[in-house]
Design a protein around this motif. Structure first.
Motif, mmCIF file in Angstrom:
data_model
loop_
_atom_site.group_PDB
_atom_site.id
_atom_site.type_symbol
_atom_site.label_atom_id
_atom_site.label_comp_id
_atom_site.label_asym_id
_atom_site.label_seq_id
_atom_site.Cartn_x
_atom_site.Cartn_y
_atom_site.Cartn_z
ATOM 1 N N GLY A 176 -40.445 44.662 5.836
ATOM 2 C CA GLY A 176 -41.313 44.379 4.831
ATOM 3 C C GLY A 176 -41.251 45.415 3.910
ATOM 4 O O GLY A 176 -40.148 45.434 3.163
ATOM 5 N N ALA A 177 -41.966 46.232 3.767
ATOM 6 C CA ALA A 177 -41.796 47.349 2.686
ATOM 7 C C ALA A 177 -41.248 48.591 3.190
ATOM 8 O O ALA A 177 -41.216 48.958 4.231
ATOM 9 C CB ALA A 177 -43.456 47.857 2.340
ATOM 10 N N ILE A 178 -40.407 49.381 2.263
ATOM 11 C CA ILE A 178 -39.625 50.377 2.525
ATOM 12 C C ILE A 178 -40.077 51.521 1.519
ATOM 13 O O ILE A 178 -39.498 51.330 0.322
ATOM 14 C CB ILE A 178 -38.250 50.469 2.612
ATOM 15 N N VAL A 179 -40.887 52.428 1.666
ATOM 16 C CA VAL A 179 -41.324 53.333 0.682
ATOM 17 C C VAL A 179 -40.955 54.912 0.998
ATOM 18 O O VAL A 179 -41.626 55.096 2.002
ATOM 19 C CB VAL A 179 -42.795 53.222 0.525
ATOM 20 N N GLN A 180 -40.469 55.535 0.098
ATOM 21 C CA GLN A 180 -40.196 57.067 0.204
ATOM 22 C C GLN A 180 -41.563 57.496 -0.356
ATOM 23 O O GLN A 180 -42.150 57.307 -1.149
ATOM 24 C CB GLN A 180 -39.033 57.552 -0.560
ATOM 25 N N SER A 181 -41.830 58.720 0.467
ATOM 26 C CA SER A 181 -43.110 59.677 0.065
ATOM 27 C C SER A 181 -42.620 60.403 -1.268
ATOM 28 O O SER A 181 -41.445 60.516 -1.647
ATOM 29 C CB SER A 181 -43.472 60.574 0.900
ATOM 30 N N PRO A 182 -43.623 60.833 -2.347
ATOM 31 C CA PRO A 182 -43.377 61.391 -3.324
ATOM 32 C C PRO A 182 -42.430 62.426 -3.364
ATOM 33 O O PRO A 182 -41.536 62.754 -3.991
ATOM 34 C CB PRO A 182 -44.745 61.477 -4.187
ATOM 35 N N ASN A 183 -42.674 63.370 -2.183
ATOM 36 C CA ASN A 183 -42.115 64.503 -1.916
ATOM 37 C C ASN A 183 -40.579 64.211 -1.262
ATOM 38 O O ASN A 183 -39.770 65.145 -1.003
ATOM 39 C CB ASN A 183 -42.629 65.518 -1.092
ATOM 40 N N TYR A 226 -40.709 61.829 3.996
ATOM 41 C CA TYR A 226 -41.156 61.071 4.776
ATOM 42 C C TYR A 226 -40.984 59.536 4.221
ATOM 43 O O TYR A 226 -40.862 59.419 2.905
ATOM 44 C CB TYR A 226 -42.591 61.161 5.026
ATOM 45 N N LEU A 227 -40.853 58.618 5.337
ATOM 46 C CA LEU A 227 -40.635 57.253 4.975
ATOM 47 C C LEU A 227 -41.597 56.369 5.653
ATOM 48 O O LEU A 227 -41.860 56.558 6.646
ATOM 49 C CB LEU A 227 -39.141 56.823 5.281
ATOM 50 N N ALA A 228 -42.342 55.589 4.986
ATOM 51 C CA ALA A 228 -43.188 54.548 5.468
ATOM 52 C C ALA A 228 -42.611 52.951 5.383
ATOM 53 O O ALA A 228 -42.195 52.828 4.149
ATOM 54 C CB ALA A 228 -44.645 54.838 4.559
ATOM 55 N N TYR A 229 -42.683 52.423 6.451
ATOM 56 C CA TYR A 229 -42.036 51.094 6.265
ATOM 57 C C TYR A 229 -42.814 50.095 7.323
ATOM 58 O O TYR A 229 -43.562 50.591 8.072
ATOM 59 C CB TYR A 229 -40.853 51.163 6.613
ATOM 60 N N SER A 230 -42.701 48.706 7.078
ATOM 61 C CA SER A 230 -43.282 48.000 7.943
ATOM 62 C C SER A 230 -42.349 46.974 8.503
ATOM 63 O O SER A 230 -41.485 46.683 7.809
ATOM 64 C CB SER A 230 -44.510 47.269 7.111
#
Length: 617
Positions: free
Chosen positions: A260-267, A270-274
């Motif tokens: 789904g989504a692949i989003v890097q944190s502002p710093n 970290y990586l958030a993904y679904s």
């Protein structure tokens, strides 16, 4: 009429019998007599003499006999039904059934009273959990039947697949895109595709010497190398390359996997993904520390992290957004009909940077917004500059947007122009929904650039208002200031179509005056896609006129040597860069990514081709 209809049915059946191949039992009404199957209706199976029709051997495939595959027939539960109408008291004899189906809330007709029974013979096949063995066995039988009756097409299927594959560069990469963190650290992000792999690998490489354009790639990037363990791999594309999400490895031993989504944190730590592991369009959320590779999966609040029950995994629609502090996630959950409707916020790292397990959460995830209208879906996004979280509640004909200022201390925009005091992380409505009015916004230096069809326009017009000035009555036309008569640059008419707006705020150049911002607009004009580059400035205006202080001091349309082409935005992640990346291709030019300088977009010599695909057959 009855005789005419009977003659038509018999004639049509006879014609179909001559056109139906032996090897495909797709006409059971015609093949009943030959197959000896009596579960089909008897009409259309005999000639006038009463003898069964014979089918000439038009195709190779043998004669249909008892060995011919037959489709699985689902069981009909004649006792199953649904109720439609008014819900009766608990003393009613209908209460044993599920709650009655209701008419649309906007229907002027009264509900049926008493409720009416609707046959539901195949209702047993619905299984949202995907665990009912009876349903699964029937689906497997259907798949097996489909493979059997199309087995003669295996060679053709393989030929077509190889033909499609020959026109694709299996080993390829996307144009590296720069993204910088608030501390100035930057990475080039790109995706690599490798021959024989069904999934891509997501990579990044550190920025060196504050370069503005992607550095030269390794000339041997597409040449496989073998290590001491006899393992093959491709060399890095850029120096210092690291794979932060290896999807081919994740997909091993899985029958299905969708990212789904692949989003890097502002710093950028970290990586958030679904991921969707079942194909039910329901995702689970994961967080990964890029440097160490440590991963965490999000569970529902209060559940045990070591519990492997699938019901305890946090399920969402797949979208996720980081807070500006890189310690909190925003996500959206769905109702029973898979409609995204609730926005939640969860803190996943404490002040020391330690992961917060669901069992150690002090509070439940905060519910920020719930969309109760079943005609509307709720979506979230973070705009290009990363300052705001935007929440869009929309249907086919109407929309409503809210925002949360993720950097309230930056310039104090929240509540500007209102009597409200600025509040961090407060949900603010931009404009209440109205029938037949669609809109979307883009942030631009304290203003909202609004794309809307308000006024029953055939296309979207461009308007603006200050952040904090809620209500559609504050939207005013964005006009050109370099003309004697101020005219809207996008009036929502048929001549020029507006698709989207992306705002850049490049660093100021002390050698020349800089505009407030640059807006890159995509749309259509003269029948082909177009890209415009606008310079925006604040001007004094008459408050009695429908003209926004945010005006266009210069507007230039990108032109190319070819007369017919396709153009749009490419990969852009950093609004502080002095150029915009566009994608361009035509019938004679392979897909290319070109950097267009914002200060001189029409200068053909100043453009730089970042990547151009090789010509393929």
């Amino acid at each position: 009429r009855i005789l005419l209809l009977s003659w038509f049915i018999r004639s049509t059946s006879r014609a179909c019998a001559w056109l139906t191949p032996h090897s495909i039992p797709s006409s059971p009404y015609l093949l009943k007599r030959q197959r000896g199957n009596d579960r089909y209706p008897s009409f259309g199976t005999k000639g006038r003499s009463g003898a069964p029709w014979s089918i000439p051997p038009l195709f190779d495939g043998g004669v249909i006999d008892d060995a011919t595959p037959t489709p699985p027939i689902p069981f009909r539960d004649e006792t199953s039904y649904l109720l439609a109408g008014e819900e009766l008291p608990s003393t009613s004899r209908y209460t044993a059934s599920p709650p009655p189906l209701r008419q649309s809330l906007s229907s002027p007709h009264p509900l049926l009273s008493p409720p009416r029974q609707i046959p539901n013979p195949y209702g047993w096949m619905r299984d949202d959990s995907r665990t009912n063995t009876t349903v699964l066995n029937h689906l497997h039988a259907e798949n097996e039947y489909g493979q059997q009756i199309t087995s003669h097409l295996d060679d053709l299927r393989e030929d077509l697949y190889q033909e499609f594959l020959s026109s694709i560069e299996e080993t390829d990469y996307t144009t590296p895109v720069l993204k910088t963190s608030p501390t100035g650290e930057g990475y080039w992000y790109y995706t690599r595709f490798e021959e024989g792999e069904s999934y891509p690998r997501y990579c990044r490489a550190p920025r060196i010497s504050n370069e503005l354009y992607p550095p030269p790639v390794n000339e041997e990037w597409d040449k496989k190398v073998t290590n001491s363990k006899n393992e093959t791999s491709f060399p890095p594309l850029l120096p210092g390359e690291e794979v932060y999400l290896d999807v081919p490895v994740m997909a091993k031993n899985k029958t299905y996997l969708a990212v789904g989504a692949i989003v890097q944190s502002p710093n950028q730590k970290y990586l958030a993904y679904s991921l969707d592991n079942k194909g039910g369009e329901t995702c689970q959320l994961y967080v990964k520390h890029i440097e160490s590779g440590e991963e965490w999966v999000l569970h529902t609040s209060g559940s045990d992290q070591n519990d492997t029950e699938p019901t305890l995994l946090l399920e969402c629609d797949g979208s996720v957004v980081w807070s500006d502090e890189s310690n909190t996630l925003f996500y959206v959950t769905m109702d029973d009909t898979h409609r995204p409707y609730k926005l939640h916020r969860r803190q996943v790292f404490d002040s020391d940077g330690q992961w917060i397990d669901a069992e150690n959460q002090k509070e439940e995830d905060e519910l920020l917004l719930e969309e109760k209208d079943e005609l509307f879906n709720l979506r979230i996004s973070k705009k290009f500059d990363g300052k705001h979280l935007l929440i869009t509640c929309s249907s086919k004909e109407s929309s409503e947007m809210h925002y949360i200022d993720l950097r309230p201390d930056e310039d104090g925009e929240d509540g500007a122009g209102t009597e409200e005091e600025p509040t961090a992380n407060k949900l603010v409505c931009i404009a209440k929904r109205q029938p037949k009015v669609l809109y979307q916004v883009t942030h631009c230096q304290g203003y909202w650039l609004v794309q809307t069809n308000i006024g029953s326009l055939p296309d979207l017009s461009l308007k603006a208002c200050r952040v904090g000035e809620g209500g559609m009555e504050n939207w005013k036309d964005v006009v050109s200031s370099d003309t004697d008569v101020p005219l809207p640059v996008f009036d929502g008419g048929y001549d020029r179509t507006l698709y989207g707006v992306t705002v850049f705020n490049p660093l100021a150049d002390s050698t020349s005056p800089s505009p407030l911002a640059h807006a890159v607009i995509t749309g259509r004009e003269d029948g082909i896609p177009r890209v415009w580059v606008l310079q925006l400035n604040e001007e004094e205006t008459d408050s009695t006129k429908n003209v926004s202080p945010l005006q266009v001091s210069r507007m230039e349309r990108l032109e190319f040597d070819e007369t017919a082409y396709d153009v749009g935005l490419g990969g852009n992640r950093d609004p502080s860069l002095p150029y915009v990346v566009i994608s361009y291709d035509s019938l004679v030019t392979p897909p290319s990514h070109i950097a267009i300088p914002l200060c001189s977009p029409v200068d053909l010599d100043a453009r730089r081709v970042l990547k151009q695909k090789k010509e393929v057959p």
